[in-house]
Scaffold this active site. Structure first.
Site, short mmCIF file in Angstrom:
data_model
loop_
_atom_site.label_atom_id
_atom_site.label_comp_id
_atom_site.label_asym_id
_atom_site.label_seq_id
_atom_site.Cartn_x
_atom_site.Cartn_y
_atom_site.Cartn_z
N LEU A 66 -18.86 42.24 -60.83
CA LEU A 66 -20.06 42.59 -60.09
C LEU A 66 -20.10 44.24 -60.19
CD1 LEU A 66 -20.00 40.78 -56.35
CD2 LEU A 66 -21.79 40.99 -58.22
N GLY A 67 -18.71 44.71 -60.10
CA GLY A 67 -18.63 46.36 -60.17
C GLY A 67 -17.28 46.87 -60.38
N GLY B 213 -14.93 50.67 -60.02
CA GLY B 213 -14.94 51.96 -59.57
C GLY B 213 -13.57 52.56 -59.52
N GLY B 214 -13.20 53.74 -58.99
CA GLY B 214 -11.97 54.25 -59.02
C GLY B 214 -10.87 53.49 -58.18
N PHE B 215 -11.39 52.67 -57.29
CA PHE B 215 -10.49 51.87 -56.25
C PHE B 215 -10.38 50.66 -56.93
CE2 PHE B 215 -14.83 51.27 -55.11
CZ PHE B 215 -14.80 49.68 -54.91
N GLY B 216 -10.74 49.99 -57.92
CA GLY B 216 -10.79 48.61 -58.44
C GLY B 216 -11.73 48.13 -58.81
N LYS C 254 -12.06 41.40 -54.85
CA LYS C 254 -12.31 42.65 -54.86
C LYS C 254 -10.39 43.00 -55.53
CE LYS C 254 -15.60 44.33 -51.94
NZ LYS C 254 -15.93 45.14 -50.67
N ASP D 59 -19.06 54.09 -44.91
CA ASP D 59 -19.96 54.19 -46.17
C ASP D 59 -21.12 53.61 -46.17
OD1 ASP D 59 -20.44 55.03 -48.74
OD2 ASP D 59 -19.24 53.40 -49.77
#
Length: 439
Positions: free
Chosen positions: A19-20, A22-25, A44, A142
């Site tokens: 799905l996506g 980013g810097g966090f995983g 996640k 967020d």
């Protein structure tokens, strides 16, 4: 470990698609193979950079704490449920409910302006969910259009991607650094105090207010200029809206977090007041129009036939006066009913407060100020209840509302002093107590 399609983690979750990232995983759609049928979920993955024992111990503690929070929040029907959390190969995983739908960025299209009623309705629904979050003393951190989904099955809004998880994962990535230096949130929807690493409940209110302004103007946050002296967002010249909504949005996005609504409950209350006032005005107009038509019908038989007789000037004035008095009477009756109803809710609040049934007391006081926003005793009651619940920032805001309406309200000044004392803002507390004593 880099997850690939078809790979199974946790002994049961088979990766279907990504799905996506980013810097966090990374985030994946997976299938739960321990359940029959097509049971898809969101996985996640949070990957620590450092794997020394101290970092992993800190990561486990933070991860477990935030997982418990997500599980608690998932009891709300418009927040994804947390199905599982686990550690595997020194990496951390969250398994959540998959929400089918499109995010709000598909509805708030650049260059297209959404009308006032739709924006109020949209913000009210967001704040209803956020109210539950804030009642748990949790900050989302967020909120932006991409983190609010319109669920395909029922059209309701769902709040996703809580920034608390990103904070934990960032701390994991940075080797267990738990200092307040990590800026979580999306630029444009993230107020200054949050960008500096000190988020408040009112930081979420700023983000919701920005969604309203973006929807009304059709502009993105970076396209909205800031006042050079105050830092406040300049947007009134972009669109014409009611003064009540403009004032509410301005308060939501104040640069100074202390000037904003201090929780989703109070922001929702302000928007509900606008809606109630609009409905009251509409109903008053309809009532007045009905009464005018009724009076006109009743005097019609008294009027001569137009072909035989022409009304004299004094007769026209007389009939106009009767109609005007009827309309004024209808407005008076509506407002009188409105006032009495607010008093009734206030009295209920006082009873519930005495019985220490705080949630019911707060609901009753809220209803009173929704009906009559200038009702100082109801704001005072709200302050007392929030203080009893130890929601001190919200209590302070309620006391301030009461004092703004009635500056000589000694009980509100006393309540303000007690609240500031709890917040350890002693200079302000002393000033408030002095004001109470003087009065």
């Amino acid at each position: 470990m880099n997850l690939g399609l078809g790979q199974t983690i946790g002994g049961r979750y088979k990766i279907i698609r990504q799905l996506g990232q980013g810097g966090f995983g990374q985030t994946f759609v997976a299938e739960d193979q321990h359940l029959p049928g097509d049971n898809q979920c969101v996985v996640k993955q949070l990957k620590p950079v450092a794997t020394d024992p101290l970092t992993l111990q800190t990561a486990r503690r933070l991860f477990e704490t935030e997982a418990k929070i997500l599980h608690q929040l998932g009891s709300h029907e418009q927040i994804p449920q947390l199905f599982a959390y686990f550690e595997e190969n020194q990496e951390f995983y969250l398994v959540q409910e998959l929400i089918e739908g499109e995010d709000l960025s598909q509805e708030l299209v650049p260059g297209q302006q959404v009308n006032e009623d739709q924006i109020i309705s949209l913000l009210q629904e967001i704040l209803e969910v956020l109210k539950f979050v804030h009642q748990q003393r949790i900050i989302h951190r967020d909120i932006n259009p991409q983190n609010i989904l319109r669920r395909k099955s029922d059209g309701k809004l769902v709040l996703i991607d809580f920034g608390a998880v990103k904070q934990v994962s960032t701390q994991i990535l940075e080797g267990g650094n738990t200092g307040f230096t990590v800026a979580i949130g999306t630029p444009g929807y993230r107020p200054s105090e949050q960008a500096n690493g000190y988020p408040k409940l009112s930081s979420d209110i700023y983000a919701v207010g920005m969604i309203g302004i973006v929807g009304l103007t059709g502009l993105r946050p970076h396209q909205l200029p800031l006042h050079p002296d105050t830092g406040e967002i300049t947007w009134h010249n972009q669109i014409s809206v009611s003064a009540e909504l403009a004032d509410t949005l301005d308060k939501m996005v104040c640069y100074d977090f202390r000037e904003r609504y201090q929780s989703a409950t109070l922001a929702l209350q302000a928007l509900t007041t606008i809606t109630n006032n609009n409905n009251t005005n509409t109903n008053t107009t309809k009532t007045g129009a009905t009464l005018v038509l009724g009076i006109a019908s009743s005097i019609q038989p008294l009027l001569p036939k137009p072909r035989r007789f022409k009304l004299k000037r004094y007769q026209v004035l007389m009939y106009t006066g009767v109609i005007g008095l009827g309309f004024a009477a209808s407005v008076f009756m509506v407002n009188a009913f409105k006032g009495a109803n607010a008093t009734d809710w206030y009295n209920r609040g006082e009873t519930f407060l005495e019985l220490k049934r705080y949630e019911q007391a707060l609901n009753a006081y809220n209803r009173a100020v929704e009906i009559r926003s200038e009702y100082a005793p109801a704001w005072q009651g709200q302050g007392k209840t929030l203080f009893a619940l130890k929601y001190y920032e919200e209590a302070l805001n309620a006391y301030d509302q009461a004092i703004q309406i009635e500056p000589d309200y000694s009980a509100a000044w006393k309540g303000r002093g007690k609240t500031l004392e709890q917040l350890e803002r002693y200079d302000g507390a002393i000033k408030a107590f002095n004001s109470a004593l003087e009065l």
